[in-house]
Design a protein around this motif. Structure first.
Motif, PDB file in Angstrom:
ATOM      1  N   LEU A 148     -15.357   9.800   4.973  1.00 40.38           N
ATOM      2  CA  LEU A 148     -16.023   8.335   4.148  1.00 40.38           C
ATOM      3  C   LEU A 148     -15.383   8.205   5.306  1.00 40.38           C
ATOM      4  N   HIS A 166      -6.662   2.836   2.900  1.00 43.10           N
ATOM      5  CA  HIS A 166      -6.384   2.502   4.613  1.00 43.10           C
ATOM      6  C   HIS A 166      -6.591   1.233   4.938  1.00 43.10           C
ATOM      7  N   ALA A 167      -6.900   0.036   3.681  1.00 50.35           N
ATOM      8  CA  ALA A 167      -7.058  -1.436   4.929  1.00 50.35           C
ATOM      9  C   ALA A 167      -5.451  -1.632   5.117  1.00 50.35           C
ATOM     10  N   MET A 178      -9.145   7.113   3.064  1.00 49.39           N
ATOM     11  CA  MET A 178     -10.305   5.985   1.919  1.00 49.39           C
ATOM     12  C   MET A 178      -9.928   4.783   1.156  1.00 49.39           C
ATOM     13  N   PRO A 179      -8.887   5.618   0.129  1.00 49.73           N
ATOM     14  CA  PRO A 179      -9.651   4.082  -0.664  1.00 49.73           C
ATOM     15  C   PRO A 179      -8.197   3.417  -0.406  1.00 49.73           C
ATOM     16  N   TYR A 225       0.483  -0.932  -0.154  1.00 52.89           N
ATOM     17  CA  TYR A 225      -0.234   0.157   0.065  1.00 52.89           C
ATOM     18  C   TYR A 225       1.058   0.944   0.368  1.00 52.89           C
TER      19      TYR A 225
END
Lengths: 656, 493, 493
Positions: free
Chosen positions: C291, C233-234, C230-231, C161
């Protein structure tokens, strides 16, 4: 720039630390320091009172503190309520020594009570809404520890509700303050009105107003957010409940007054909103009190109902506009009365609980038959709150009642307001009915279990001398306000009315005039009627000799368990979690999808020995099938070569 | 001066050819190795002499085939870049091959062909016109086939056969393109800006573009463009010096060098810019970039993984070349040079692992970082550089490529940028996966199973260390290199 | 100026390498050495406050230069990271005594500090990108320290990431170098004023403006990956629970702030706030932020494992800071930086107390800490102070930043974001109360269910937590101290 103001607010908090440190050695030291701290605080308040009486306006401003600035101010209303707060804290702290005698973690309770006192004084002295909010939040969290003092299951559950309502109310209010700041660029109470005067048609201001009302109303116990009041009081220690319903609700009302008087001074719509909420709270509180069989729960619901009375008074101030003298004085006086009455009543309840550790009416029935002092004190409290003439409650109730009557001819919706007036009287009656229910049950009737009754009768000294002195002092203050209203009550009202922009009444109010007495009498009559028929008839079962108080109110009909808890704890989190998990898992599932399809790792081929045999041993026959597949056969390449040459030839021919 | 160039070409071929006749016994390894290394070093010296005092267009005509076609050798700026790369890397590969070929056997045959290839590649670089270039291009294929089939077992023969067919087919299609040049070009010589006779072309522009596309895919076979990349992974069966030098540096770069020559020096960038041919070239390049990286991530076999990585990086160069502008060519040249260094270093590290531990798959190299620190240290530097981490060489060429593809303003330029970024991430993924597995074994792993593996001797270590230091130096200070390359790309040198 | 650079960036890195020296085999000596290094680094940070201006260290190529500059923003984040690294360092001595291969942990701990100081000092886009990548690589071993399969997988995911985010940033870099001009950071932005008003722009200027906007969005989403936006962040909820507590304290407290600083540099020092105001970039960015805020706090509310809950809370709280940045005016920027400071302190305290709960309370789950407050009074006192701060209860530090954030949003946005932003922030504050306050209640007020032999953490672990709690209270009471630090805001927004 008077330094005494912040000292008044922060001294109890420092005192709390002192109390914890000093209390290490012995319990005695704990209570000694706590009392000392409160005495100093009360003395400071008296000194400030003298200053304010002489008419010099005290204020304190420090913009660096808390980032958003600390701005305190003193005027009549603030001074009175600072004084009442100090007085109540002093009384309850002295009373707590005996009450908490056999309780655990005393120093924690005392520390947090003193901290709450500091925060409450801070709220009352605050001159801009941000300072109010700062002290309000501190008050919420420190009072939370007072509520859950026993740490048993019900206390924690009630505490949970209390903290949830406090946090939600606080955040809603913060949102309202943001919007107000956006339009007014300052939250100074004095400047708000003329800054927002011409903005009032903007819906955002109204949303902000409602949000702030919701924040303060939550603490005051207004209708939609009242759920914590009937739950918190039975579990909290009696002095804590006295403070909770006496002073903390008034902090909420203080906020409501500020938002009403400083932003929506003459807005009829705002008045209607307040009136609606007030009436509903008043009636609901009274009905709940009538049905409740727990001493402290009845007193809690009665507090809720009295807050309803105050809100109605406030609504009348908005409606009456310039000639709202009666409504203003009524509201202010009723706040003061209610604080003092509840102090006295909760302390009496505390005494009862101290001795019996029981609050259910059927069990504590007949306890006070031969306790003359307790009986007299409770009677004074009950009569004042029911609005019996010659007692302080009557004074303020009549004022509010008269203000409604005064407004009826002036308004177009006369019918509506006459209905309000009748509900007002009925609610007054209900108050009288449940107070008589309490008084009769504890101090008149005999307990159905004779052995228990005998034990109650020969229990002589109910409280030590210090506590009795404290109770007597509270009762005296009530009588002074009630018996000679024109002098004492009017003086207090004049002193406090400037806060609500009230104007002096054209003519002195004749409290004991025939009209007022009839009004008071009507409500007492309704009360007696309700007591005889509803309570005696409906709520009690008269088996041959002993009668019993029944629990008629269905316990599923509880707004909190029916609506709030399931909604907040299960429905909303489930829905939001579903959506959020959807969003947050989006990139994750994409990656997993890719990993299993495009980016799938190839298997590790097992090395077959066949490949490694040297070519010389391999016969030519084995070689040819080995090279399978068209694209790697020799002919294929020749084919390609030929294709290339053919293309070249075609081109060559075309160019000639 | 002219003859010096001819000597440089002929010497290694002769030196390699007579190696078998000197009858070095199999056991007398060191003398043969020294012989091979001296040969390589002398050739490199000759090459550097040529490069440093080259005067353009004093070419040396060897044979006059027809009135239009003749074998002419001449060094120009572009060939200098290619020559420098080869001259630096070839001796290192020979030194590396010393110890590596120990257990492969048939070393005489190997070293002779290895040196002969060296000569052919130098000839390829110095060829002045398309005919000479095509001739040497074919010879290169023939010289490298025995190297690929060195192990002479079934797998090697199969791979060699496949390599042979792909190359011959490619050369055939490229030959067709040359025909168009013979007809429509003023001459076959390499002249910056192209030699097309625009008057003669007139309306048949699409025909010429078709010719260019054929040439592109013809030479593209050696440059491993998408549909014709199949031979490179299977050529991994060859010994590491072959895969490292030929299939990461010499042979595949010859393909890319051919495309550069054809695009900028025969057809001319101005003619091709903005046409549908350029879109096809860029399209295939972008797809191959992503395809190569994806296959590299999927592939568990170490050599095959880096073979696919080469396929992807070659298309980086083609992306730069496809921009049809000097910055694009400069970026392509930079990546050609820097990728050569990176990839040969990585292949050497993989070769060491395979030779010392006989393990070929990624999961099998767990925990080797502690046992073979030098090898995996150089591998980490190579990995950092390949995935374009700043302060390492890879970033210089990646930045040049990125800026070139964006500044071209073409929509496909942006697609190229996205392909670059995605491939960079995948490169980081498949290289650091190995680094993490090597240096950070999982908890339960007991390192006693690896105790007998240790770092190789100095012969194998020196190339690794030299290349890693080279990568860091270029990474930290690549200004002169980039200025030189952009001058060459603008044909100012 | 160069001296300070060496002191701040190279000194921690070199001392990190020194940790591997066998002399530091014994824990006590190494801990003293590390503490000395961290202390010295903090002193260097304070000394560097007098420095002003910029200098170029070295040129990778003509356009790419390593440029360092000392300015307000850099100083603020330097102080923040210096302080946090010192505190967590002192905490880690006792915490790490239970973990294996500690020298390697302190090696990468100090290397990350060096890289982080590099990010704070970077003077142009390229240096920022370079140190950003280095920081990702050097902090990855901190995540996989326990070397369980789960932590290695989490580390790979973290690396992937971060590298993908950084490569998006690189895409933005290419677009800016081509269309924006020089990438040196200048307060107030470098983009030409002509491009600010899209209405009266010619077609190719409009194209240039759109390219710059795409570049800005890429950079924001790319660097946002490190800030847990958000996109991308996992990685945060998977990486933090597996890392040792002191590593995740540093990771979520300070390294997320590096992502924030990168976005601050790009938006305010490169593109300039008035270039991005009222563009689709700002609105897309605010939507992503809101979000993230909601997703972060909701999932934290539902999460049972303590460190995962704090990780989700970091995701949502760092997006508070980004919400301030997205306001693009001085007022919300003040709120952003105040919240950055508040969140760093608070999150470090929370993670450190989570670490002491795991170590001494022997439980990882948030619902198994009933009654632990009596056994670990100091730890739970720190948790209470930190949770109250994070919820935004007035006397503590978290309140004032929420005030600036929300009023800033109300004042800047003209569309529905003006009220939606504050509403979302407050809902999230409610959820924060939901998931943090229950820790205090369960800890202190609930009586013990299982008989646990929990005992209070050692003095060395409690000291940093108490210092940070004191800081939270002091800054809460008098935020003016922090406000002087962020005076530079008026120059850039």
């Amino acid at each position: 720039m008077n330094m005494l103001l912040p000292i008044a607010a922060f001294w109890p908090m420092a005192g709390a630390l002192l109390c914890v440190l000093a209390g290490r050695k012995s319990d005695k030291m704990k209570f000694m320091t706590a009392d000392a701290v409160m005495v100093i605080e009360f003395g400071l308040m008296l000194f400030l009172l003298v200053q304010v009486m002489e008419g010099n306006a005290l204020s304190f401003q420090m913009s660096a503190a808390f980032g958003s600035g600390l701005h305190l101010k003193l005027d009549g209303f603030r001074m009175t309520y600072g004084l009442i707060a100090a007085f109540m804290w002093l009384m309850t702290t002295i009373f707590t020594e005996e009450y908490l005698h056999h309780y655990g973690n005393k120093s924690r309770y005392l520390a947090f009570t003193l901290a709450t006192c500091g925060a409450t004084v801070g709220v009352f002295f605050s001159a801009d809404l941000l300072t109010t909010f700062v002290f309000f939040e501190i008050m919420s969290f420190t009072s939370y520890v007072m509520v859950i003092h026993d740490q048993n299951k019900e206390a924690l559950r009630a505490g949970e509700t209390y903290i949830a309502v406090a946090v939600i109310g606080g955040l809603a209010m913060l949102m309202g303050l943001f919007i107000l700041y956006r339009y007014a660029f300052t939250l100074e109470m004095s400047q708000l009105f003329h800054l927002l005067e011409h903005e009032l048609d903007n819906p955002m201001i109204w949303i902000a107003g409602v949000l702030i009302l919701c924040g303060f109303g939550a603490k005051a116990g207004l209708y939609p957010l009242h759920i914590w009041l009937p739950k918190a009081h039975p579990v909290a220690p009696a002095p804590a409940s006295a403070l909770l319903s006496g002073i903390l609700t008034k902090a909420g009302v203080f906020g409501m007054i500020v938002i009403t008087m400083e932003v929506f001074r003459e807005e009829a719509a705002w008045g209607a909103l307040l009136l609606g909420l007030g009436v509903v709270t008043m009636v609901l509180g009274a009905v709940l009190a009538v049905f409740s069989n727990n001493l402290k729960r009845t007193l809690a619901c009665s507090s809720m109902s009295q807050i309803g009375f105050i809100t109605v008074g406030l609504a009348m101030c908005v409606f009456l506009g310039h000639h709202n003298a009666l409504a203003v004085r009524g509201t202010v006086l009723h706040m003061v009365n209610h604080s003092l009455i509840k102090l006295l009543l909760f302390m009496c309840a505390g005494v009862i609980y101290m001795n019996l550790h029981e609050l259910d009416l059927n069990k504590i029935r007949g306890f006070g038959r031969n306790k003359t002092l307790l009986k007299v004190l409770f009677l004074i409290g009950a009569l004042s709150i029911s609005g019996v003439p010659l007692f302080s409650g009557y004074v303020s109730k009549t004022l509010i009642h008269e203000s409604i009557l005064e407004y009826i001819p002036m308004t177009s919706a006369a019918g509506l307001f006459s209905l309000v007036e009748t509900i007002f009287v009925i609610a007054g009656g209900l108050t009288f009915s449940y107070m008589t229910k309490l008084f009769v049950c504890i101090f008149v009737e005999k307990n159905s279990d004779t052995a228990l009754q005998k034990k109650y009768d020969d229990k002589k000294n109910v409280m030590n001398t210090v506590s009795s002195i404290v109770l007597v002092v509270c009762a005296l203050v009530l009588i002074v306000l009630g018996v000679i209203p024109n002098i004492s009550a009017d003086a207090v009202a004049d002193f406090m009315q400037s806060f609500l922009h009230g104007h002096a009444p054209e003519h002195a109010v004749h409290y004991f005039s025939s009209v007022n007495l009839i009004g008071g009498g009507k409500s007492l009559l309704i009360g007696a009627f309700v007591y005889v028929f509803v309570i005696r008839g409906l709520l009690m079962s008269h088996a041959e000799k002993n009668s019993e108080y029944l629990q008629r109110w269905p316990n599923w009909l509880d707004l909190e368990n029916l609506l709030y808890r399931p909604l907040i704890q299960h429905v909303i989190p489930f829905v939001m979690a579903f959506i959020c998990r959807l969003f947050s898992e989006l990139p994750e599932t994409l990656m997993k999808l890719l990993n299993h399809t495009v980016l799938k790792k190839t298997k590790i081929e097992v090395r077959n020995p066949e490949d490694f045999k040297p070519a010389s041993l391999v016969s030519d026959a084995q070689l040819s099938p080995m090279v399978s597949g068209i694209e790697s056969s020799l002919s294929f390449s020749l084919l390609l070569f030929g294709l290339g040459v053919v293309l070249a030839m075609i081109y060559m021919l075309s160019s000639f | 001066m002219k003859y010096l160039m001819l000597i440089a070409i002929a010497f290694p071929v002769v030196w390699g050819a007579c190696l078998p006749f000197l009858r070095f016994e199999e056991t007398d390894r060191s003398s043969r190795n020294k012989y091979a290394l001296t040969g390589a070093l002398i050739t490199s010296a000759l090459v550097f002499v040529n490069v440093f005092n080259f005067k353009s267009n004093d070419g040396f005509q060897l044979i006059q085939l027809t009135n239009k076609m003749s074998i002419v050798f001449d060094i120009d700026a572009l060939s200098c870049v290619f020559l420098c790369m080869i001259a630096v890397l070839w001796p290192l590969a020979v030194l590396y091959a010393w110890e590596y070929m120990h257990h492969e056997g048939r070393e005489n045959k190997f070293f002779s062909f290895y040196l002969m290839t060296y000569g052919i590649v130098i000839g390829l670089a110095c060829s002045a016109n398309l005919v000479t270039f095509y001739l040497l291009y074919e010879c290169l294929t023939f010289a490298t086939i025995p190297l690929v089939m060195h192990a002479m077992d079934r797998r090697a023969i199969k791979a060699g056969r496949k390599y042979f067919m792909y190359s011959i087919a490619g050369a055939a299609t490229a030959f067709v393109g040359i025909m168009f040049l013979v007809e429509y070009g003023t001459s076959l010589d390499f002249v910056y800006g192209g030699t097309l006779d625009l008057v003669k072309i007139g309306s048949q522009q699409n025909l010429i573009l078709l010719g260019y596309i054929l040439t592109f895919f013809g030479f593209g076979v050696k440059a491993a463009v998408f549909p014709f990349h199949g031979w490179l992974p299977s050529a991994g069966v060859a010994p590491t010096p072959v895969t490292a030098l030929l299939h990461a540096v010499a042979v595949v770069k010859a393909g890319v060098f051919a495309i550069m020559r054809v695009t900028y020096y025969s057809f001319g960038a101005a003619f091709l810019a903005g046409t549908w041919a350029q879109s096809i070239v860029l399209g295939f390049a972008c797809f191959t970039i992503v395809f190569g990286s994806v296959c590299a991530w999927k592939q568990q076999h170490l050599k095959k993984r880096f073979a696919y990585s080469t396929i992807s990086n070659l298309s980086y160069i083609l992306l730069g070349v496809g921009m049809m502008c000097p910055e694009g060519l400069a970026a392509g040249l930079a990546h050609m040079l820097i990728h050569g260094i990176m990839k040969i270093c990585l292949f050497f590290c993989v070769g060491v692992v395979m030779e010392k531990t006989h393990r070929e798959y990624v999961p099998e190299i767990e925990g080797m970082g502690k046992v073979m620190p030098v090898t995996f240290g150089c591998f980490t530097i190579g990995a950092l550089s390949l995935s374009g981490i700043p302060l390492f060489a890879g970033f210089i060429s990646k930045a040049a490529l990125g800026t070139a593809s964006v500044s071209s303003g073409l929509p496909l330029g942006l697609v190229g940028l996205c392909a670059l970024l995605i491939s960079a991430v995948l490169t980081a993924a498949y290289t650091f996966e190995i680094v993490i597995k090597a240096f950070f074994p999982s908890k339960g792993f007991n390192t006693r199973t690896l105790c007998e593996f240790k770092d190789p001797t100095w012969q194998m270590k020196t190339p690794l260390i030299v290349l890693s230091v080279l990568m860091i130096l270029i990474g930290l200070h690549g200004t002169e290199l980039m200025n030189l390359l952009s001058k060459i790309a603008m044909n100012l040198l | 100026m160069l001296g300070y650079f060496l002191g701040l960036v190279l000194f921690p890195m070199l001392s990190g390498v020194l940790c591997l020296v066998p002399a530091f085999k014994d824990d006590r000596k190494r801990n003293l050495f590390v503490a000395a290094v961290l202390g010295l680094n903090f002193v260097f940070v304070l000394l560097s406050f007098m420095q002003e201006g910029a200098f170029e260290l070295l040129h990778l190529t003509d356009h790419l230069a390593l440029r360092f500059m000392f300015d307000g923003a850099g100083r603020f984040f330097l102080l923040l990271s210096g302080l946090m690294f010192l505190m967590v360092g002192i905490y880690s001595f006792e915490y790490m005594s239970h973990e294996h291969n500690r020298p390697r942990f302190y090696l990468f701990y100090l290397l990350t500090l060096g890289a982080l100081n590099g990010v704070c000092l970077s003077g142009n886009y390229m240096t920022l990108y370079c140190f950003f990548e280095l920081m990702s690589l050097l902090s990855m071993p901190l995540v996989l320290h326990s070397q369980t399969n789960e932590s290695i997988a989490a580390a790979k995911k973290y690396l992937l990431y971060s590298v993908f985010g950084a490569s998006l940033g690189l895409g933005g870099f290419f677009l800016f170098t081509v269309y924006g001009g020089s990438t040196a950071f200048v307060a107030g932005g470098v983009v030409a004023d002509a491009l600010h008003h899209p209405l009266q722009l010619s077609s190719d200027l409009l194209f240039q403006r759109n390219m710059l906007l795409i570049g800005a969005f890429l950079a924001i989403v790319g660097f946002g990956a490190k800030a847990g936006m958000m996109p991308l962040h996992a990685w945060l909820p998977t990486a933090h629970p597996v890392a040792p507590a002191c590593a995740s304290a540093v990771l979520s407290g300070v390294i997320t702030k590096a992502g924030v600083l990168a976005i601050l540099r790009v938006v305010y020092f490169l593109y300039g706030s008035n270039f991005l105001v009222d563009t689709w970039v700002q609105y897309a960015w605010v939507t992503l932020i809101l979000l993230t805020v909601l997703v972060g706090s909701t999932l934290a509310y539902k999460e049972k494992i303590l460190k995962k809950r704090l990780a989700y809370s970091s995701v949502s709280q760092v997006s508070y800071v980004l919400f301030g940045l997205a306001g693009l005016n001085a007022w919300s920027l003040t709120g952003a930086l105040l919240h950055a400071a508040a969140h760093s302190m608070i999150k470090d305290v929370l993670f450190m107390s989570a670490g002491s709960i795991i170590m001494h309370g022997h439980t990882e789950r948030a619902d198994r800490i009933d009654g632990m407050g009596r056994k670990m009074p100091m730890t739970f006192a720190c948790i209470t102070v930190a949770s109250l701060g994070l919820i935004g209860i007035p006397p503590l530090f978290g309140y004032i930043s929420k005030w600036y954030l929300c009023t800033g949003a109300l004042m800047t946005y003209r569309n529905f974001f003006s009220w939606l932003g504050p509403v979302v922030l407050l809902i999230s504050a409610l959820l924060t109360a939901g998931y943090l306050f229950t820790l205090t209640i369960n800890g202190y007020l609930k009586n013990e269910t299982a008989e646990s032999d929990a005992h209070e953490a050692g003095a060395l672990m409690l000291l940093p937590m108490v210092i940070l709690c004191a800081l939270i209270v002091i800054c809460g009471l008098a935020p003016k101290l922090v406000m002087q630090l962020i005076e530079f805001i008026n120059t850039i927004a």
